[in-house]
Scaffold this active site. Structure first.
Site, PDB file in Angstrom:
ATOM      1  N   LYS A   1       0.741  -0.973  -0.338  1.00 33.84           N
ATOM      2  CA  LYS A   1       0.003  -0.111  -0.072  1.00 33.84           C
ATOM      3  C   LYS A   1       0.559   1.317  -0.390  1.00 33.84           C
ATOM      4  O   LYS A   1       0.427   1.769  -0.643  1.00 33.84           O
ATOM      5  CB  LYS A   1      -0.677   0.164   1.499  1.00 33.84           C
ATOM      6  CG  LYS A   1      -2.177  -0.515   1.254  1.00 33.84           C
ATOM      7  CD  LYS A   1      -3.044  -0.594   2.388  1.00 33.84           C
ATOM      8  CE  LYS A   1      -4.281  -1.982   2.463  1.00 33.84           C
ATOM      9  NZ  LYS A   1      -5.163  -1.936   3.585  1.00 33.84           N
TER      10      LYS A   1
ATOM     11  N   ASP B   1      -9.879   2.927   2.127  1.00 32.35           N
ATOM     12  CA  ASP B   1     -10.215   2.001   3.823  1.00 32.35           C
ATOM     13  C   ASP B   1     -10.884   2.594   4.524  1.00 32.35           C
ATOM     14  O   ASP B   1     -12.301   2.300   5.184  1.00 32.35           O
ATOM     15  CB  ASP B   1      -9.383   2.034   4.581  1.00 32.35           C
ATOM     16  CG  ASP B   1      -8.139  -0.071   3.586  1.00 32.35           C
ATOM     17  OD1 ASP B   1      -9.270  -0.111   2.817  1.00 32.35           O
ATOM     18  OD2 ASP B   1      -7.265   0.294   3.461  1.00 32.35           O
TER      19      ASP B   1
ATOM     20  N   ALA C   1      -1.713   2.118  15.910  1.00 35.00           N
ATOM     21  CA  ALA C   1      -1.197   3.567  15.477  1.00 35.00           C
ATOM     22  C   ALA C   1      -0.517   2.913  13.750  1.00 35.00           C
ATOM     23  O   ALA C   1       0.774   3.722  13.598  1.00 35.00           O
ATOM     24  CB  ALA C   1      -0.428   3.913  16.045  1.00 35.00           C
ATOM     25  N   GLY C   2      -0.910   2.270  13.492  1.00 41.41           N
ATOM     26  CA  GLY C   2      -0.143   1.151  12.224  1.00 41.41           C
ATOM     27  C   GLY C   2      -0.981   2.272  11.256  1.00 41.41           C
ATOM     28  O   GLY C   2      -1.316   3.236  10.700  1.00 41.41           O
TER      29      GLY C   2
ATOM     30  N   LYS D   1       4.325   6.404  18.430  1.00 47.08           N
ATOM     31  CA  LYS D   1       3.665   6.851  17.948  1.00 47.08           C
ATOM     32  C   LYS D   1       1.851   7.059  17.330  1.00 47.08           C
ATOM     33  O   LYS D   1       1.377   7.909  16.698  1.00 47.08           O
ATOM     34  CB  LYS D   1       3.294   5.239  17.101  1.00 47.08           C
ATOM     35  CG  LYS D   1       4.303   4.495  16.441  1.00 47.08           C
ATOM     36  CD  LYS D   1       4.662   3.238  15.822  1.00 47.08           C
ATOM     37  CE  LYS D   1       5.611   2.156  15.505  1.00 47.08           C
ATOM     38  NZ  LYS D   1       4.672   1.297  15.306  1.00 47.08           N
TER      39      LYS D   1
END
Ligand code: NDP
Length: 276
Positions: A65, A102, A126-127, A154
């Site tokens: 992505k 998404d 937090a990805g 993050k």
């Protein structure tokens, strides 16, 4: 009308089933959608080959992505913010338009069950998936969004990065630092993949709360089990988000807006039957 989902691995992807069902809704007999497995170091080359062979667009899944985001010629606002692309449309001049659907898929699924306006939202993780849903969630005007992550730094970075654009209070912290009760708790960590519950403080689920796990499986996920035991009234997994993001992609490619509910029901049946 040739479309593919590109990933590695990609054999498990349900996107061909979803897009074939969408195409059938509109009688698009020449709409073809397949899986395309590319080597982890071969995304750009494989994508160029697909475009040169007349491909109309693609979905992009793990681990490509971010690379897709870098190689598009033009980006939607939401793809720019997410720093990740899950949908590419090949323009008539051969240029690549990158989008990220998404967040729209998640929000559409949530809105089928609750309104988000004025609500307290807790976003766990937090990805890449968390990053992509912050602005779409914020657009629904919740009272606030709290981002909590195992690696607190993050979560803080994400809150800082989006605080100017979100238009709602945003903060980032460790799971331990979360306080108060939330109306909507979204699990954007990958902890459920390994069957792990999250170390959430007691009382994070407000009475009547909605718990959403982006991960989906035939069985109740670890997070949804935890949410049920903590009193969350509505519990949803990410299958609706998956079909919702696909619907947005299909619209981008064809201009047709498909019905999500019957495809979601079909997919749920096949997931539980283990047929696909
Ligand atoms: P990333 O690898 O980018 O991020 C993973 C996140 O999960 C990080 O915040 C990480 O924390 C956290 N994490 C991982 N393991 C644990 C654990 N055991 N305990 C607590 N936190 C943990 O993954 P993505 O953001 O791409 O995906 C996240 C989830 O969302 C996956 O389950 C994926 O399947 C799902 N997803 C679903 C979609 C759908 O359509 N339904 C679409 C996209 C994603 P840390 O920063 O500390 O490492």
């Amino acid at each position: 009308m040739r479309y593919v989902v590109i990933g590695n691995p990609v054999a498990h992807s349900r996107s061909p089933q979803i897009h074939s069902a969408f195409a059938a809704q509109f009688g698009l007999a020449d709409f073809q959608y397949e899986r395309l497995l590319l080597p982890v170091d071969g995304f750009t080359e494989g994508l160029c080959r697909f475009v040169a062979d007349g491909g109309g667009g693609c979905n992009v899944t793990l681990p490509f992505k971010e690379e897709a985001w870098r190689c598009c010629d033009r980006l939607s606002e939401r793809a720019r913010a997410a720093q990740a692309v899950n949908t590419i449309r090949v323009e008539p001049n051969g240029k690549l338009y990158g989008d990220n659907t998404d967040g729209a898929g998640l929000v559409a699924d949530l809105l089928r069950h609750v309104s988000l306006a004025g609500k307290r939202i807790l976003l766990l993780g937090a990805g890449g998936a968390a990053r992509g849903v912050i602005l779409p969630l914020a657009a629904e005007k919740p009272a606030e969004i709290v981002i909590a992550n195992r690696t607190a730094a993050k979560a803080q970075e994400l809150a800082q990065a989006f605080s100017g654009q979100a238009g709602v209070p945003l903060s980032g912290m460790d799971f331990d630092a979360v306080s108060g009760a939330f109306d909507v708790v979204v699990n954007a960590t990958s902890a459920s993949i390994g069957g792990n519950a999250l170390p959430l403080p007691a009382g994070v689920f407000a009475p009547g709360a909605l718990a959403y796990d982006m991960y989906y499986s035939a069985d109740e996920t670890a997070f949804l089990q935890q949410a049920r035991e903590s009193g969350a009234a509505i519990r949803l997994d990410g299958l609706g988000m998956l079909v919702g993001q696909a619907a947005e992609a299909f619209f981008l490619w064809t201009g047709f807006r498909p019905e999500v509910a019957p495809v979601l029901a079909e997919l749920r049946t096949s997931l539980q039957g283990g047929t696909k």
